[in-house]
Design an enzyme around this catalytic site. Structure first.
Site, PDB file in Angstrom:
ATOM      1  N   GLU A   1      23.046 -33.014  42.633  1.00  0.00           N
ATOM      2  CA  GLU A   1      22.918 -33.258  44.065  1.00  0.00           C
ATOM      3  C   GLU A   1      24.302 -33.667  44.558  1.00  0.00           C
ATOM      4  O   GLU A   1      25.052 -34.339  43.853  1.00  0.00           O
ATOM      5  CB  GLU A   1      21.848 -34.309  44.372  1.00  0.00           C
ATOM      6  CG  GLU A   1      22.104 -35.677  43.786  1.00  0.00           C
ATOM      7  CD  GLU A   1      22.715 -36.635  44.792  1.00  0.00           C
ATOM      8  OE1 GLU A   1      22.996 -36.212  45.936  1.00  0.00           O
ATOM      9  OE2 GLU A   1      22.922 -37.798  44.416  1.00  0.00           O
TER      10      GLU A   1
ATOM     11  N   HIS B   1      20.391 -36.440  48.538  1.00  0.00           N
ATOM     12  CA  HIS B   1      20.604 -36.999  49.870  1.00  0.00           C
ATOM     13  C   HIS B   1      19.872 -36.178  50.932  1.00  0.00           C
ATOM     14  O   HIS B   1      20.459 -35.423  51.706  1.00  0.00           O
ATOM     15  CB  HIS B   1      22.096 -37.071  50.191  1.00  0.00           C
ATOM     16  CG  HIS B   1      22.822 -38.118  49.402  1.00  0.00           C
ATOM     17  ND1 HIS B   1      23.139 -37.944  48.070  1.00  0.00           N
ATOM     18  CD2 HIS B   1      23.276 -39.340  49.742  1.00  0.00           C
ATOM     19  CE1 HIS B   1      23.771 -39.027  47.633  1.00  0.00           C
ATOM     20  NE2 HIS B   1      23.867 -39.889  48.620  1.00  0.00           N
TER      21      HIS B   1
ATOM     22  N   SER C   1      22.147 -41.197  43.642  1.00  0.00           N
ATOM     23  CA  SER C   1      23.487 -41.253  44.213  1.00  0.00           C
ATOM     24  C   SER C   1      24.426 -42.001  43.265  1.00  0.00           C
ATOM     25  O   SER C   1      24.599 -41.601  42.119  1.00  0.00           O
ATOM     26  CB  SER C   1      23.433 -41.897  45.608  1.00  0.00           C
ATOM     27  OG  SER C   1      24.676 -41.723  46.279  1.00  0.00           O
TER      28      SER C   1
END
Length: 302
Positions: free
Chosen positions: A202, A272, A113
């Protein structure tokens, strides 16, 4: 982009792992939980002094967060670094990372992230890193990556939303990338080269489709994606059921991927998602779209 030339030695029982918070602050129990997991592997865990500091949404000041990370990098007894959480703030300390010390004594970074910003620093330094976390059913795979010189095999889920973007083909190259927004923000700040790479993407739903479109447009028009050989697409499930004037996230992504003209494998449990798989960045990968499989070489072994 060439695969990272630095191969990291596998950790052995008794080696030290540092737990830092380079971005937002974690819930109070998280660093201790990570420490217990690491110690269950036979390793020694050290929680950085500012890991639980609070400064708004940040885990303390930029100076303190950078100091924790650099202390871990410079400490010869520390053999790997685990980020306690993502959130926001890693980008703010990118210029302060002691890259010279990292090259002199390379060690693994584990996170995803927001930590993508730091993965780009590791990548530019030629040091492999691990995109993921030790939580979930695949947590033990991080142990194997750190301690057993393990390769990683990730099979796509044809039922996942991102699987709708899967094409055909087979390509090879070092795996590089991470969170889409953080990659786009890194343009002009971190010198990263994706030519010849399999691009890991992502995407979390931090905003609407416009954010996804702007980020991909920036990466394409800046030339950052020139020479990318394929796309390994992780979870976009947070966008399930969401539309903007008739378009879904699949429509937005397909528009850009078609322009890239490279094989795309969606449906990968990366990013995620509850049971994410941790994958090495910077090492050689095979993206076999026809088989629905991503295989990544071990980052260690010396």
């Amino acid at each position: 982009m060439e695969a990272t030339t630095l191969r990291l030695r596998t950790l052995t029982a008794g080696d030290t792992v540092a737990i830092v918070s380079p971005a937002s602050w974690p819930e109070g129990s998280v660093p201790t939980w990570i420490a217990r997991q690491v110690e269950a592997w036979g390793l020694r865990a050290v929680i950085a002094p500012h890991a639980l500091d609070h400064r708004g949404y940040l885990a303390g000041s930029d100076v303190d967060r950078a100091a924790d990370l650099n202390d871990a990098i410079r400490d010869p007894t520390v053999r790997a670094v685990i980020a306690s959480t993502g959130g926001c703030g890693s980008f703010r300390i990118v210029p302060d990372v002691d890259v010279r010390a990292l090259r002199a004594d390379p060690k693994m970074l584990v996170g995803y992230s927001d930590v993508t910003a730091l993965h780009q620093v590791w990548n530019a330094a030629g040091v492999p890193s691990l995109h993921g976390a030790i939580a979930g059913t695949h947590g033990d795979h991080v142990r194997r990556l750190l301690m057993e010189d393990a390769d990683t095999v990730v099979d796509a889920d044809a039922a996942a939303l991102s699987a709708e973007l899967t094409t055909t083909g087979r390509v090879e190259g070092p795996l590089s990338g991470g969170n889409l927004e953080m990659l786009a923000r890194s343009v002009g700040v971190v010198d990263f080269d994706l030519a010849g790479a399999v691009l890991l993407l992502e995407i979390n739903r931090a905003a609407g489709l416009g954010m996804v479109d702007r980020a991909l447009t920036q990466l394409r028009y800046s030339g950052a994606l020139d020479g990318v050989v394929g796309v390994a697409l992780g979870s976009i499930d947070q966008f399930a059921g969401y539309q903007d004037r008739g378009w879904t996230v699949v429509d937005t992504l397909r528009d850009h991927f078609d322009a890239l003209g490279v094989p795309v494998l969606g449906g990968l449990p990366l990013g995620h998602v509850e049971d994410l798989v941790t994958v090495p960045l910077g090492t050689r990968a095979v993206l076999d779209v026809d088989r629905g499989r991503l295989t990544v070489e071990s980052p260690s072994g010396v």
